[in-house]
Design a protein around this motif. Sequence first.
Motif, PDB file in Angstrom:
ATOM      1  N   ARG A 118     -38.203   6.971 -55.043  1.00 39.96           N
ATOM      2  CA  ARG A 118     -39.295   6.723 -55.433  1.00 39.96           C
ATOM      3  C   ARG A 118     -40.204   4.431 -54.921  1.00 39.96           C
ATOM      4  O   ARG A 118     -41.266   4.774 -54.641  1.00 39.96           O
ATOM      5  CB  ARG A 118     -38.578   5.924 -56.483  1.00 39.96           C
ATOM      6  CG  ARG A 118     -39.889   5.446 -57.286  1.00 39.96           C
ATOM      7  CD  ARG A 118     -39.165   4.666 -58.367  1.00 39.96           C
ATOM      8  NE  ARG A 118     -37.890   3.944 -58.186  1.00 39.96           N
ATOM      9  CZ  ARG A 118     -37.465   2.907 -59.086  1.00 39.96           C
ATOM     10  NH1 ARG A 118     -37.089   3.483 -60.646  1.00 39.96           N
ATOM     11  NH2 ARG A 118     -36.370   1.751 -58.959  1.00 39.96           N
ATOM     12  N   ASP A 119     -39.000   3.552 -54.258  1.00 40.10           N
ATOM     13  CA  ASP A 119     -39.948   3.120 -53.347  1.00 40.10           C
ATOM     14  C   ASP A 119     -40.567   2.994 -52.239  1.00 40.10           C
ATOM     15  O   ASP A 119     -41.285   2.664 -52.039  1.00 40.10           O
ATOM     16  CB  ASP A 119     -38.535   1.939 -53.774  1.00 40.10           C
ATOM     17  CG  ASP A 119     -37.577   1.664 -55.244  1.00 40.10           C
ATOM     18  OD1 ASP A 119     -38.655   1.505 -56.548  1.00 40.10           O
ATOM     19  OD2 ASP A 119     -36.390   0.951 -55.340  1.00 40.10           O
ATOM     20  N   PHE A 120     -39.682   3.856 -51.995  1.00 36.93           N
ATOM     21  CA  PHE A 120     -39.942   3.829 -50.209  1.00 36.93           C
ATOM     22  C   PHE A 120     -41.411   4.851 -50.525  1.00 36.93           C
ATOM     23  O   PHE A 120     -42.202   3.869 -49.698  1.00 36.93           O
ATOM     24  CB  PHE A 120     -39.325   4.952 -49.335  1.00 36.93           C
ATOM     25  CG  PHE A 120     -39.309   4.990 -48.139  1.00 36.93           C
ATOM     26  CD1 PHE A 120     -38.873   4.095 -47.121  1.00 36.93           C
ATOM     27  CD2 PHE A 120     -39.917   6.020 -47.653  1.00 36.93           C
ATOM     28  CE1 PHE A 120     -39.595   4.333 -45.789  1.00 36.93           C
ATOM     29  CE2 PHE A 120     -40.503   6.019 -46.255  1.00 36.93           C
ATOM     30  CZ  PHE A 120     -40.207   5.484 -45.032  1.00 36.93           C
ATOM     31  N   THR A 162     -19.616   1.841 -51.140  1.00 34.91           N
ATOM     32  CA  THR A 162     -20.434   1.040 -51.206  1.00 34.91           C
ATOM     33  C   THR A 162     -21.931   1.599 -52.533  1.00 34.91           C
ATOM     34  O   THR A 162     -21.991   1.917 -51.308  1.00 34.91           O
ATOM     35  CB  THR A 162     -20.201  -0.288 -51.363  1.00 34.91           C
ATOM     36  OG1 THR A 162     -20.947  -0.375 -49.904  1.00 34.91           O
ATOM     37  CG2 THR A 162     -18.527  -1.347 -50.651  1.00 34.91           C
ATOM     38  N   TYR A 163     -22.163   0.804 -53.633  1.00 36.14           N
ATOM     39  CA  TYR A 163     -23.853   1.639 -54.031  1.00 36.14           C
ATOM     40  C   TYR A 163     -24.644   0.349 -52.677  1.00 36.14           C
ATOM     41  O   TYR A 163     -26.245   1.203 -52.373  1.00 36.14           O
ATOM     42  CB  TYR A 163     -23.474   0.964 -55.137  1.00 36.14           C
ATOM     43  CG  TYR A 163     -23.126   1.669 -55.957  1.00 36.14           C
ATOM     44  CD1 TYR A 163     -23.380   3.557 -55.558  1.00 36.14           C
ATOM     45  CD2 TYR A 163     -22.194   1.577 -57.008  1.00 36.14           C
ATOM     46  CE1 TYR A 163     -23.092   4.275 -56.459  1.00 36.14           C
ATOM     47  CE2 TYR A 163     -21.656   2.714 -58.012  1.00 36.14           C
ATOM     48  CZ  TYR A 163     -22.123   4.130 -57.869  1.00 36.14           C
ATOM     49  OH  TYR A 163     -21.402   4.730 -58.476  1.00 36.14           O
ATOM     50  N   ASP A 164     -24.116  -0.340 -52.483  1.00 32.20           N
ATOM     51  CA  ASP A 164     -24.576  -0.915 -51.792  1.00 32.20           C
ATOM     52  C   ASP A 164     -25.114  -0.651 -50.738  1.00 32.20           C
ATOM     53  O   ASP A 164     -26.000  -0.740 -49.713  1.00 32.20           O
ATOM     54  CB  ASP A 164     -24.221  -2.749 -51.141  1.00 32.20           C
ATOM     55  CG  ASP A 164     -24.674  -3.647 -52.722  1.00 32.20           C
ATOM     56  OD1 ASP A 164     -25.591  -3.350 -53.234  1.00 32.20           O
ATOM     57  OD2 ASP A 164     -24.321  -4.446 -52.485  1.00 32.20           O
ATOM     58  N   ASN A 165     -23.883  -0.261 -49.278  1.00 38.07           N
ATOM     59  CA  ASN A 165     -24.197   1.055 -47.859  1.00 38.07           C
ATOM     60  C   ASN A 165     -25.042   2.249 -48.963  1.00 38.07           C
ATOM     61  O   ASN A 165     -25.959   2.295 -47.665  1.00 38.07           O
ATOM     62  CB  ASN A 165     -22.590   1.475 -47.856  1.00 38.07           C
ATOM     63  CG  ASN A 165     -22.117   0.539 -46.817  1.00 38.07           C
ATOM     64  OD1 ASN A 165     -22.943  -1.354 -46.878  1.00 38.07           O
ATOM     65  ND2 ASN A 165     -21.119   0.015 -46.710  1.00 38.07           N
ATOM     66  N   ILE A 166     -25.127   2.909 -49.320  1.00 38.52           N
ATOM     67  CA  ILE A 166     -25.734   3.937 -49.466  1.00 38.52           C
ATOM     68  C   ILE A 166     -27.290   3.451 -50.372  1.00 38.52           C
ATOM     69  O   ILE A 166     -28.305   4.601 -49.366  1.00 38.52           O
ATOM     70  CB  ILE A 166     -25.260   5.277 -51.767  1.00 38.52           C
ATOM     71  CG1 ILE A 166     -23.653   4.633 -51.266  1.00 38.52           C
ATOM     72  CG2 ILE A 166     -26.436   5.789 -51.807  1.00 38.52           C
ATOM     73  CD1 ILE A 166     -23.211   5.810 -52.512  1.00 38.52           C
ATOM     74  N   ARG A 167     -27.993   2.743 -50.319  1.00 45.45           N
ATOM     75  CA  ARG A 167     -28.915   1.779 -50.417  1.00 45.45           C
ATOM     76  C   ARG A 167     -29.442   2.208 -48.982  1.00 45.45           C
ATOM     77  O   ARG A 167     -30.924   1.818 -48.749  1.00 45.45           O
ATOM     78  CB  ARG A 167     -28.885   0.273 -51.475  1.00 45.45           C
ATOM     79  CG  ARG A 167     -30.187   0.464 -50.933  1.00 45.45           C
ATOM     80  CD  ARG A 167     -31.083  -0.803 -52.107  1.00 45.45           C
ATOM     81  NE  ARG A 167     -31.853   0.174 -53.951  1.00 45.45           N
ATOM     82  CZ  ARG A 167     -31.446  -0.456 -54.912  1.00 45.45           C
ATOM     83  NH1 ARG A 167     -30.877  -1.543 -55.025  1.00 45.45           N
ATOM     84  NH2 ARG A 167     -31.699   0.056 -55.602  1.00 45.45           N
ATOM     85  N   ARG A 168     -28.866   0.777 -48.265  1.00 49.32           N
ATOM     86  CA  ARG A 168     -28.646   0.765 -47.335  1.00 49.32           C
ATOM     87  C   ARG A 168     -29.476   1.797 -46.269  1.00 49.32           C
ATOM     88  O   ARG A 168     -29.989   1.780 -45.427  1.00 49.32           O
ATOM     89  CB  ARG A 168     -28.269  -0.070 -45.873  1.00 49.32           C
ATOM     90  CG  ARG A 168     -28.113  -1.914 -46.891  1.00 49.32           C
ATOM     91  CD  ARG A 168     -26.795  -2.382 -46.307  1.00 49.32           C
ATOM     92  NE  ARG A 168     -26.949  -3.383 -47.687  1.00 49.32           N
ATOM     93  CZ  ARG A 168     -25.464  -4.647 -47.488  1.00 49.32           C
ATOM     94  NH1 ARG A 168     -24.587  -3.931 -46.911  1.00 49.32           N
ATOM     95  NH2 ARG A 168     -25.844  -5.448 -48.309  1.00 49.32           N
ATOM     96  N   ALA A 169     -28.080   2.708 -46.393  1.00 50.90           N
ATOM     97  CA  ALA A 169     -28.266   4.518 -45.707  1.00 50.90           C
ATOM     98  C   ALA A 169     -29.484   4.811 -46.200  1.00 50.90           C
ATOM     99  O   ALA A 169     -30.912   5.382 -45.515  1.00 50.90           O
ATOM    100  CB  ALA A 169     -27.195   4.776 -46.144  1.00 50.90           C
ATOM    101  N   SER A 170     -30.108   5.041 -47.173  1.00 50.52           N
ATOM    102  CA  SER A 170     -31.315   5.207 -47.723  1.00 50.52           C
ATOM    103  C   SER A 170     -32.692   5.174 -46.966  1.00 50.52           C
ATOM    104  O   SER A 170     -33.304   5.751 -46.288  1.00 50.52           O
ATOM    105  CB  SER A 170     -31.319   5.509 -48.802  1.00 50.52           C
ATOM    106  OG  SER A 170     -29.887   5.532 -49.662  1.00 50.52           O
ATOM    107  N   TRP A 171     -32.676   3.789 -47.133  1.00 48.54           N
ATOM    108  CA  TRP A 171     -33.732   3.151 -45.987  1.00 48.54           C
ATOM    109  C   TRP A 171     -33.919   3.341 -44.983  1.00 48.54           C
ATOM    110  O   TRP A 171     -34.562   3.638 -43.985  1.00 48.54           O
ATOM    111  CB  TRP A 171     -33.657   1.264 -46.552  1.00 48.54           C
ATOM    112  CG  TRP A 171     -34.101   0.896 -47.661  1.00 48.54           C
ATOM    113  CD1 TRP A 171     -33.919   1.196 -49.461  1.00 48.54           C
ATOM    114  CD2 TRP A 171     -35.959   0.965 -48.492  1.00 48.54           C
ATOM    115  NE1 TRP A 171     -34.718   1.235 -50.145  1.00 48.54           N
ATOM    116  CE2 TRP A 171     -36.003   0.684 -49.813  1.00 48.54           C
ATOM    117  CE3 TRP A 171     -37.278   0.618 -47.541  1.00 48.54           C
ATOM    118  CZ2 TRP A 171     -36.989   0.606 -50.281  1.00 48.54           C
ATOM    119  CZ3 TRP A 171     -38.280   0.697 -48.356  1.00 48.54           C
ATOM    120  CH2 TRP A 171     -38.240   0.874 -49.674  1.00 48.54           C
ATOM    121  N   LEU A 172     -32.661   3.043 -44.380  1.00 43.16           N
ATOM    122  CA  LEU A 172     -32.072   3.495 -41.900  1.00 43.16           C
ATOM    123  C   LEU A 172     -33.232   4.920 -42.214  1.00 43.16           C
ATOM    124  O   LEU A 172     -33.397   5.207 -41.506  1.00 43.16           O
ATOM    125  CB  LEU A 172     -30.485   3.257 -42.686  1.00 43.16           C
ATOM    126  CG  LEU A 172     -31.110   3.881 -41.113  1.00 43.16           C
ATOM    127  CD1 LEU A 172     -31.325   2.568 -40.440  1.00 43.16           C
ATOM    128  CD2 LEU A 172     -28.782   3.993 -41.069  1.00 43.16           C
TER     129      LEU A 172
END
Lengths: 317, 478
Positions: free
Chosen positions: A240-242, A197-207
């Motif tokens: 970008r956000d990070f 899922t895209y939600d997982n990809i966003r979480r993994a990115s921040w992680l």
Amino acid sequence: MPTTAPAHSLSDVTASDSTLRRFLHGLPGVDAVGLEARAASLGTRSIKTTAKAYAIDLAISMVDLTTLEGADTPGKVRALGAKAVHPDPTDRTTPMTAAVCVYPDMVTVAKEAVAGSDVKVASVATAFPAGRTALDVKLADVREAVAAGADEIDMVIDRGAFLAGRYLKVYDEITAVKEACGGARLKVIFETGELSTYDNIRRASWLGMLAGADFIKTSTGKVAVNATPANTLLMLEAVRDFRAQTGVQVGVKPAGGIRTSKDAIKFLVLVNETAGEDWLDNHWFRFGASSLLNDLLMQRQKLATGRYSGPDYVTVD
Amino acid sequence: MASVFEYAPAPESRSIVDIAPSYGLFIDGEFTEAADGKVFKTVSPSTEEVLSEVAQAGAEDVDRAVKAARKAFEKWSALPGSERAKYLFRIARIIQERSRELAVLETLDNGKPIKETRDADLPLVAAHFFYYAGWADKLDHAGFGASPRPLGVAGQVIPWNFPLLMLAWKIAPALATGNTVVLKPAETTPLSALFFADICRQAGLPKGVVNILPGYGDTGAALVAHPDVNKVAFTGSTAVGKEIARTVAGTRKKLTLELGGKGANIVFDDAPVDQAVEGIVTGIFFNQGQVCCAGSRLLVQESIQDELLDSLKRRVATLRLGDPLDKNTDIGAINSAEQLARITALADQGEAEGAERWSPACELPSSGYWFAPTLFTNVTQAHAIARDEIFGPVLSVLTFRTPEEAVAKANNTQYGLSAGIWTEKGSRILAVANKLRAGVVWSNTFNKFDPTSPFGGYKESGFGREGGRHGLEAYLDV
């Protein structure tokens, strides 16, 4: 998106499994339809003439020229290294690729093959591609590659732990690998096709970024769905956000499935219009690819000469 | 806009479209001059170049066209639905075949980017004809009783913001149900309707079934007032809509009106932020905001206002304004000097009333009609820019604290055409959508159109529905 919060606000996020989970699950959701529509709409940009020439040279310079086969031999890796240093033997103005990417036991050969050039040697490690082994084995894998001279390490996360919600385990593994990397830059592979899922990809990115990744990378190239415009766009939003929040810039590497110049240029448009021009540099953006390079070279020759040459006018390695 | 990766000009070729120096009225299958010989010029809003000279229909021409439509009605309405469908399918296919030509033409005459005419207008135009072609032989099953009958001659007046698409919205259901039409395109964008007249001939459509009368407001007024018109359909401003309602009152003419709007785009704190930003941009900058269902009011939950506005401004700064024929242009020209003056005046009023104005650094071309994408913050319900339809690339940002307040503010308008809801919470979408007094409510998207979906307004946004099964009713004697 927590873009305006002060940098120190992230320091206690990784204090425990529950704080980490709360943070990752508190990230804004991703609407899949909207994300894919945005990626598709940026895919309609028309990149011509001078812009195309710029984009092709930039893309060549961003290629992590990759061979990750059981059948890899020193000869194959040497050929790849030579290709990375001189992608087009008929035109020495062609930029070098960013790196060659090999298995740990080929790092020594690869280092020799690119010696004296700016081409880096990247090595996959941590029991690539599945990552299903004990942490100390993964760390030994990393240390061996670094000791052999790898400039960059491409690790895979423990998708099983991630999908089971054990985020802190994933985090701890990344930080341990980061430490084992020493001075080598660390690319963290999520295997987005398995996170699903895209939600997982966003979480993994921040992680990954919280754990100290220098690059976040989509995939191994070994599963059905690898880099797509949408998952790369999402990861570009994350870096970008990070940076906006922490001041730390992290690179992005889509890998697998990018085979044509047209595709590569679309990814560069995503970079340009999402993360911005600061990422239009091979220090911050890479393509994990093998066959892409020859298509970029053919397009480059076409722009220079006005005619298509064909596959026999680029080297097959 | 990044400077290191400068996109080279990528203009779509004009050579695909052949614009004649002059056009006549299209009456009874023939192009003809106006009875009084009047003509007017149509210009390209991005350059002010004169594209062509077009005959201007007067009352006498309206009468001729209505007579032709009346004469054609007898045979056209008697055709089996399956035969009418064949013509509509043929028209749809010709539109697809000529879509590149029509997209370039529309961009030239209207000023909107080729990206939009190519990827939105033209595909929707063809889809609309395909969709209603499918209904033509199934009217018995549309829920209006057995063998519902057509009304007769439809007088249709359309706006300049989506010239060919509005034509399709009007003509496709009218013909599918067996009516004949007299259509007046807007005075600033007559060309695509005249090309459509050519397509009708190409499709072998019987003479008089479709008549096209370019002209100004007085042409439209004459058409609407003509005693032998059975049905009036209008899309345009609320002021003109009210005038038409007065004209039609007391007659047996059936009327549908699709008028202005001041759509609220409601962003909750649990919204998918990046996609919400895209939706806000699409909502207000699609077609330079010259869209009746534009999301011209952003209602953002106060707790996320700052970060949302930061993201929005960063995104708006990447919009590429310029040559509408360039395939990378996001923002084209305003349709006319008159419209530009109206937008400018309303934006100035917003500033004068104390709202905070912001536009990205954005160079406007020296000729043509241009307006930079503009955001207003610190807007309250009392400001004119929160109440009046601006019909331009100007977004008014307001805040709310609770879902109840969001609904109250969204509904607190004379209009009721569109609204958007942005939240990841499904139950909230359903709860809020039920309370919004708007004809179309989008959730986690905006400005999505489909011929199968009915479209129309509450309150001063008009009445009647266009599109979908519902759209048939306006053209049937039910």
